[in-house]
Write an enzyme that holds these catalytic residues in place. Sequence first.
Site, short mmCIF file in Angstrom:
data_model
loop_
_atom_site.label_atom_id
_atom_site.label_comp_id
_atom_site.label_asym_id
_atom_site.label_seq_id
_atom_site.Cartn_x
_atom_site.Cartn_y
_atom_site.Cartn_z
N ASP A 121 -9.69 -4.75 -4.39
CA ASP A 121 -9.08 -4.88 -3.06
C ASP A 121 -9.67 -6.10 -2.36
O ASP A 121 -10.80 -6.51 -2.65
CB ASP A 121 -9.39 -3.65 -2.19
CG ASP A 121 -8.61 -2.40 -2.61
OD1 ASP A 121 -7.76 -2.49 -3.51
OD2 ASP A 121 -8.86 -1.35 -2.00
N ARG A 144 -2.08 -8.25 -6.59
CA ARG A 144 -1.36 -7.45 -5.59
C ARG A 144 -1.21 -8.33 -4.35
O ARG A 144 -2.20 -8.91 -3.89
CB ARG A 144 -2.15 -6.19 -5.23
CG ARG A 144 -1.56 -5.44 -4.02
CD ARG A 144 -2.54 -4.46 -3.39
NE ARG A 144 -2.94 -3.40 -4.28
CZ ARG A 144 -4.12 -2.75 -4.19
NH1 ARG A 144 -4.99 -3.07 -3.25
NH2 ARG A 144 -4.42 -1.82 -5.05
N LYS A 182 0.10 -7.82 3.24
CA LYS A 182 0.04 -8.66 4.45
C LYS A 182 -1.41 -8.92 4.87
O LYS A 182 -1.74 -10.00 5.32
CB LYS A 182 0.78 -7.97 5.60
CG LYS A 182 2.28 -7.91 5.41
CD LYS A 182 2.95 -7.35 6.67
CE LYS A 182 4.44 -7.21 6.44
NZ LYS A 182 5.12 -6.65 7.63
N GLY A 183 -2.26 -7.89 4.74
CA GLY A 183 -3.65 -8.00 5.19
C GLY A 183 -3.85 -7.13 6.42
O GLY A 183 -3.02 -7.13 7.33
N THR A 191 3.83 -3.16 0.02
CA THR A 191 4.34 -3.20 1.40
C THR A 191 5.17 -1.96 1.70
O THR A 191 5.72 -1.34 0.79
CB THR A 191 5.19 -4.46 1.64
OG1 THR A 191 5.59 -4.51 3.01
CG2 THR A 191 6.43 -4.52 0.76
N HIS A 192 5.25 -1.62 3.01
CA HIS A 192 6.21 -0.60 3.46
C HIS A 192 7.25 -1.24 4.34
O HIS A 192 7.98 -0.56 5.05
CB HIS A 192 5.49 0.50 4.24
CG HIS A 192 4.18 0.87 3.67
ND1 HIS A 192 2.99 0.38 4.14
CD2 HIS A 192 3.87 1.68 2.63
CE1 HIS A 192 2.00 0.85 3.42
NE2 HIS A 192 2.50 1.63 2.50
N ARG A 220 -7.83 2.73 10.12
CA ARG A 220 -6.90 1.63 9.80
C ARG A 220 -5.47 2.15 9.64
O ARG A 220 -4.52 1.56 10.11
CB ARG A 220 -7.36 0.91 8.53
CG ARG A 220 -8.59 0.05 8.73
CD ARG A 220 -8.65 -1.06 7.69
NE ARG A 220 -8.84 -0.56 6.35
CZ ARG A 220 -10.02 -0.29 5.81
NH1 ARG A 220 -11.12 -0.47 6.50
NH2 ARG A 220 -10.10 0.16 4.57
N ARG A 221 -5.33 3.31 8.97
CA ARG A 221 -3.98 3.85 8.74
C ARG A 221 -3.36 4.31 10.05
O ARG A 221 -2.20 4.06 10.33
CB ARG A 221 -4.02 5.05 7.77
CG ARG A 221 -4.44 4.73 6.37
CD ARG A 221 -3.42 3.93 5.57
NE ARG A 221 -3.31 2.52 5.89
CZ ARG A 221 -4.11 1.56 5.42
NH1 ARG A 221 -5.09 1.83 4.61
NH2 ARG A 221 -3.91 0.30 5.77
C1 LIG Z 1 -0.89 -0.35 -2.08
C2 LIG Z 1 -1.47 -1.11 -0.93
C3 LIG Z 1 -2.72 -1.70 -1.06
C4 LIG Z 1 -3.28 -2.44 -0.02
N1 LIG Z 1 -4.45 -3.10 -0.21
C5 LIG Z 1 -4.93 -3.90 0.77
C6 LIG Z 1 -6.06 -4.72 0.55
O1 LIG Z 1 -6.67 -4.75 -0.52
N2 LIG Z 1 -6.50 -5.50 1.59
C7 LIG Z 1 -5.84 -5.52 2.81
O2 LIG Z 1 -6.26 -6.28 3.69
N3 LIG Z 1 -4.78 -4.74 3.02
C8 LIG Z 1 -4.30 -3.94 2.04
N4 LIG Z 1 -3.18 -3.18 2.27
C9 LIG Z 1 -2.66 -3.03 3.66
C10 LIG Z 1 -1.67 -4.11 4.00
O3 LIG Z 1 -2.34 -5.34 4.11
C11 LIG Z 1 -0.96 -3.81 5.32
O4 LIG Z 1 -1.87 -3.75 6.35
C12 LIG Z 1 -0.17 -2.54 5.33
O5 LIG Z 1 0.45 -2.32 4.10
C13 LIG Z 1 0.90 -2.60 6.40
O6 LIG Z 1 1.74 -3.68 6.15
P1 LIG Z 1 3.23 -3.52 5.62
O7 LIG Z 1 3.49 -4.57 4.60
O8 LIG Z 1 3.46 -2.14 5.17
O9 LIG Z 1 4.13 -3.91 6.87
P2 LIG Z 1 4.18 -3.37 8.36
O10 LIG Z 1 5.15 -4.26 9.05
O11 LIG Z 1 2.83 -3.19 8.93
O12 LIG Z 1 4.80 -1.94 8.20
C14 LIG Z 1 6.13 -1.74 7.68
C15 LIG Z 1 6.64 -0.38 8.10
O13 LIG Z 1 5.78 0.64 7.58
C16 LIG Z 1 5.33 1.46 8.63
N5 LIG Z 1 3.93 1.82 8.43
C17 LIG Z 1 2.94 1.00 8.02
N6 LIG Z 1 1.77 1.67 8.00
C18 LIG Z 1 2.05 2.93 8.40
C19 LIG Z 1 1.29 4.11 8.59
N7 LIG Z 1 -0.03 4.11 8.39
N8 LIG Z 1 1.90 5.24 9.01
C20 LIG Z 1 3.23 5.26 9.23
N9 LIG Z 1 4.01 4.17 9.08
C21 LIG Z 1 3.44 3.03 8.67
C22 LIG Z 1 5.43 0.59 9.88
O14 LIG Z 1 5.57 1.34 11.03
C23 LIG Z 1 6.65 -0.22 9.62
O15 LIG Z 1 7.81 0.46 9.99
C24 LIG Z 1 -2.59 -2.49 1.23
C25 LIG Z 1 -1.32 -1.91 1.35
C26 LIG Z 1 -0.76 -1.24 0.31
C27 LIG Z 1 0.62 -0.66 0.46
#
Ligand SMILES: Cc1cc2nc3c(=O)[nH]c(=O)nc-3n(C[C@H](O)[C@H](O)[C@H](O)COP(=O)(O)OP(=O)(O)OC[C@H]3O[C@@H](n4cnc5c(N)ncnc54)[C@H](O)[C@@H]3O)c2cc1C
Length: 301
Positions: free
Chosen positions: A125, A178, A181-182, A220-221, A282-283
Site C-alpha cells: 500500500d 494498483r 486517488k489517494g 475506486t468506487h 479514514r473510511r
Molecule cells: C482496494 C483499494 C485500496 C486502496 N489503497 C490505498 C492505498 O494504498 N493508499 C491510499 O492512499 N489510498 C488507498 N485507497 C483509498 C483511495 O485512495 C481513495 O481514498 C478511496 O478509494 C476513495 O476514492 P474513490 O476512488 O472511491 O472516489 P471517491 O470520489 O472518494 O468516492 C466515489 C464514491 O464512493 C463513495 N464512497 C467512497 N468511500 C466511501 C465510504 N467509506 N463509505 C461509503 N461510500 C463511500 C463516495 O461517496 C462516492 O460516491 C484504496 C482504495 C481501494 C478501493
Amino acid sequence: MNWMNRFIATTLPAVPKPIVRFFSKKYIAGNTINDAVRTINDLADQGCISTVDVLGEFIKNLKEADKTVREYLKILNRIDKDGLNCNISIKLTQFGLTIDKEKCYKNVLKIAKSVHEKNNFVRIDMEDSECTTDTLDIFSRLAQKYPDNVGIVIQSYMRRSMKDITGLLATIPKLNVRICKGIYIEPRDIAFKDPAIINYNYMALLEKLFEGGAYVGIATHDEKLVFHSQELIRKLDIPKDRYEFQMLLGVDEQLRRSIIANGHRLRVYVPYGQKWYAYSLRRLKENPQIAGYVLRGMLQR
Ligand SMILES: Cc1cc2nc3c(=O)[nH]c(=O)nc-3n(C[C@H](O)[C@H](O)[C@H](O)COP(=O)(O)OP(=O)(O)OC[C@H]3O[C@@H](n4cnc5c(N)ncnc54)[C@H](O)[C@@H]3O)c2cc1C
C-alpha cells in the site's frame, strides 16, 4: 460533501471510540484471522476475490513490526491451507519504515519470500507523502528479487505519480500497480486538490500503465472512473488477465455487483485486526452519510 459532513469529518477524532467502532463495523472483517477467512469465503460466494490487510500502521517500536511479520506469515499459511483466492496488502510503516528502513526491508523480505514460496502475491500500500520515496525504493528492491509476487500502489492525487510510473515501467520487469486517488491529507504543492484533475490524472496513469504492459489494479468506487476505465479497456483491447477492479469492504456493493456482471475481475480489500481505529476514521470521513450516522449514534447514547 456538504458543510455538516465536512464539520463531522474534521471533528471525528473527538467522537467516542465505541461510536466510531459501531459505524465502521461494515468496513472491517473482525478482530481475528477466522473473521477474515469467513469474510473472504462470503465474498468468494458473491464472485469476488480478496486481498487481506492486517490493520495497523506507524508503529512505535520494532517489536511491533516482528508481531506484524508473524501475523502476516500466519495468514499466508491459512490462505494456502484453505486454498483461498486471496493475496495480501501491507503497509511499510507497520514493518518499521519510519524507524529503521533497512530493518523494514528485511522484515518485508521475509513476507515476500513466503509469498513467493506459496505462489501468492503481496501488494505494498502507499501511505503519506513522507513515505513515498522509501516505499518505492523498497518495492523496487523486492520486485527485482520476486518479480511475479510483489506489487505497488500509485496515487493519482500525487503530482509526482506520472514520473514515478515512467521510472517503474523502465526498471521493473513485470510491473504490477494498483492505482487509487489517494487518501492522506497532502499540501497542494505535492498533491492535486481539484477532483477533476485527480480523475484526469487517474485515467492518464491507467493508460500509461496499460500501454507500458503493466498489470493494473483499478481501485475506486467512483462510477465515472469505473466507466472510463471500462471504455479504455475496450478501446485498447486489454485482455482480462492484465487488470482487475478493486474495492474496499463495505463500500458500494451495488457498483461491485455491476462490475462483476460486466465480466470483470473484482478484488475486495478485507482489513481485520485489533488496530481498527485509524482505518475506521479514514473510511468514515469518506462516507457521504457520515453526518447522519454519527449524529444518530451520539443521540442514541
Ligand atoms: C482496494 C483499494 C485500496 C486502496 N489503497 C490505498 C492505498 O494504498 N493508499 C491510499 O492512499 N489510498 C488507498 N485507497 C483509498 C483511495 O485512495 C481513495 O481514498 C478511496 O478509494 C476513495 O476514492 P474513490 O476512488 O472511491 O472516489 P471517491 O470520489 O472518494 O468516492 C466515489 C464514491 O464512493 C463513495 N464512497 C467512497 N468511500 C466511501 C465510504 N467509506 N463509505 C461509503 N461510500 C463511500 C463516495 O461517496 C462516492 O460516491 C484504496 C482504495 C481501494 C478501493
